[in-house]
Design an enzyme around this catalytic site. Structure first.
Site, short mmCIF file in Angstrom:
data_model
loop_
_atom_site.label_atom_id
_atom_site.label_comp_id
_atom_site.label_asym_id
_atom_site.label_seq_id
_atom_site.Cartn_x
_atom_site.Cartn_y
_atom_site.Cartn_z
CG HIS A 160 -10.82 -3.04 -30.76
ND1 HIS A 160 -10.88 -4.16 -31.56
CD2 HIS A 160 -10.03 -2.15 -31.42
CE1 HIS A 160 -10.14 -3.97 -32.65
NE2 HIS A 160 -9.62 -2.75 -32.59
CB SER A 281 -34.75 -1.83 -9.12
OG SER A 281 -34.87 -3.02 -8.37
CE LYS A 287 -30.46 -1.95 -11.09
NZ LYS A 287 -29.38 -2.43 -11.91
CD GLU A 294 -32.01 -1.93 -19.95
OE1 GLU A 294 -32.47 -1.12 -19.13
OE2 GLU A 294 -31.82 -3.13 -19.69
#
Ligand code: ARG
Length: 462
Positions: A160, A281, A287, A294
């Site tokens: 979980h 970024s 970043k 992704e």
């Protein structure tokens, strides 16, 4: 202005197709990728036609040389593909006619584009099974290197996405090795089933010419010819199985990619991704984004999409060939390309990522991760039924939570206030190293078991 009718099949036509008709009908824009397979199929067919006396050796030789010239023209990038000629099959044949003249027209004896495209596409998909297999092995090897380096590194295991029990980094890496190994066997399985030659099924019914289908099957590396000509020209199961195996594999990669996204976040810091596999970024200078992970996480979308698309195309089609089936190729090409890209990117990320051992260990010790070990100790040492031990442990967790500490930070007195018989030895099982070392059951997370599995995989992949 109407164009002249098609030079391949236009005998009964007075006029050529509308421009839009030509656009919807043509597949050459993408099936040019099948050129090497188309030429291999034609070479095998021509050799067989000569061996069976259906065409002369002289014509077969002219065809063979012409096809080789076309192949080198295509490979060199100076072949002019024509939309008016619809597809790769007619583009190659038309060029052959220009190159060798009359014998070119004999190549299509005892053959149809229906069995031609079926054999071309099978050859292509079969080759992709091998390419994917090699890529899967590469990723498995990269995972094994990670597993071996951190066979006994402790990290939290989750259910979980809540800390559950301590596990080892090596064990976690090997979980993906298992998944990828099943992927390999799915592709191998599909490959075995698809390895029959449809060539010689002709349009749908077979042919009256005395062809030798065993000969062409063998020449093209198939195990045998397909046994039913109707099925041969209408079957796309091989493409569907490839897509199904690709979908499951892409799902595995998506799950792993998601873990890498989570693990590389500032909140987790379980792994540092290399700069090579990250992006910055344009506005936030701090970043470092896991874009490759992704994108791999997302690729399942188009790969499953291809699977659904082709199943939907095939559903409800009457036997045998229908032009609907021309819609098979782009889906499979796209799925294969993106699966291979994902496997290559994932391999690169795994090879260059750095697991953060200290952070993994710290996280493993948090969240009362050894509560099960405590309950097991109460069962083993005090003879409590597991249910009672579970309850006692729950009370101790609540106590630690109230105190704002972890289980090993409770004093013996605090423990005994919950159950009087608890002894100091209990603290031995509350450490995460002891916890993982104790998980010695077959397939368990103990470093010893993990090292055994690593040895097994290294041998299997050698
Ligand atoms: N381009 C076609 C395809 O990809 C080849 C087969 C055409 N057959 C036919 N009977 N029109 O399916």
């Amino acid at each position: 202005m109407t164009k002249t009718s098609n030079e391949m099949w236009g005998g009964r036509f007075a006029a050529g197709p509308d421009a839009i008709m030509e656009a919807i009908n043509a597949s050459i824009g993408y099936d040019k990728r099948l050129a090497p397979q188309d030429i291999a199929g034609s070479r095998a067919h021509a050799a067989m036609l000569a061996a069976t006396g259906i065409i002369t050796d002289k014509d077969a030789e002219a065809i063979r040389e012409g096809l080789l010239t076309i192949l080198s023209e295509i490979e060199a990038g100076n072949f002019e593909f024509s939309t008016a000629l619809e597809d790769i099959h007619m583009n190659v044949e038309a060029r052959l006619k220009t190159l060798i003249g009359e014998p070119a027209g004999r190549l299509h004896t005892a053959r149809s584009r229906n069995d031609q495209v079926a054999v071309d596409f099978r050859l292509w998909v079969r080759e992709q099974c091998d390419v994917v297999d090699a890529a899967l092995q590469g990723l498995m090897k990269a995972l094994l290197v990670q597993a071996e380096a951190g066979a006994d590194w402790v990290m939290p295991g989750f259910t979980h996405l809540q800390v559950a029990q301590p596990v080892t980094w090596g064990h976690h890496m090997l979980a993906y090795v298992e998944m990828l190994s099943r992927d390999r066997s799915r592709f191998a399985d599909a490959r075995r089933r698809m390895n029959e030659s449809p060539l010689g099924a002709a349009a749908l019914a077979g042919t009256g010419f005395p062809i030798d289908r065993h000969m062409t099957a063998e020449a093209l590396g198939f195990d045998r010819p397909t046994a039913n000509s109707l099925d041969s020209t209408s079957d796309r199961d091989f493409a569907l199985e490839f897509l199904a195996a690709s979908t499951i594999c892409a799902m595995h990669l998506s799950r792993f990619a998601e873990e890498l996204v989570i693990w590389s976040s500032a909140q987790f810091r379980f792994v540092a991704m290399s700069d090579q596999w990250s992006t910055g970024s344009s506005i936030m200078p701090q970043k470092k984004n896991p874009d490759a992970a992704e994108l791999i996480r997302a690729k399942i979308g188009r790969i499953l999409g291809a699977n659904v698309a082709l199943l939907t195309v095939m559903k409800g089609l009457p036997l045998t060939y229908s032009k609907d089936m021309q819609e098979d190729k782009e889906q499979v090409f796209d799925a294969a390309d993106n699966l291979l890209l994902s496997l290559a990117a994932m391999t690169g990320m795994v090879e260059t990522m750095t697991p953060q051992r200290d952070n993994l260990r710290k996280a493993a010790a948090s969240g009362f991760s050894t509560a099960t070990d405590l309950a097991d100790w109460l069962v083993r040492e005090l003879g409590l039924p597991f249910r009672d031990a579970h309850h006692v442990t729950g009370a101790l967790v609540a106590k630690a939570e109230a105190k704002g500490c972890d289980l090993p930070d409770l004093t013996l007195e605090e423990m005994q206030s919950v159950h009087a018989d608890i002894k100091a030895e209990v603290f031995d099982v509350l450490g995460v190293e002891n916890s993982v070392a104790s998980r010695m059951s077959y397939g368990g997370t103990s470093p010893q078991r993990v090292r055994e599995q690593i040895a097994r995989w290294k041998e299997a992949l050698a």
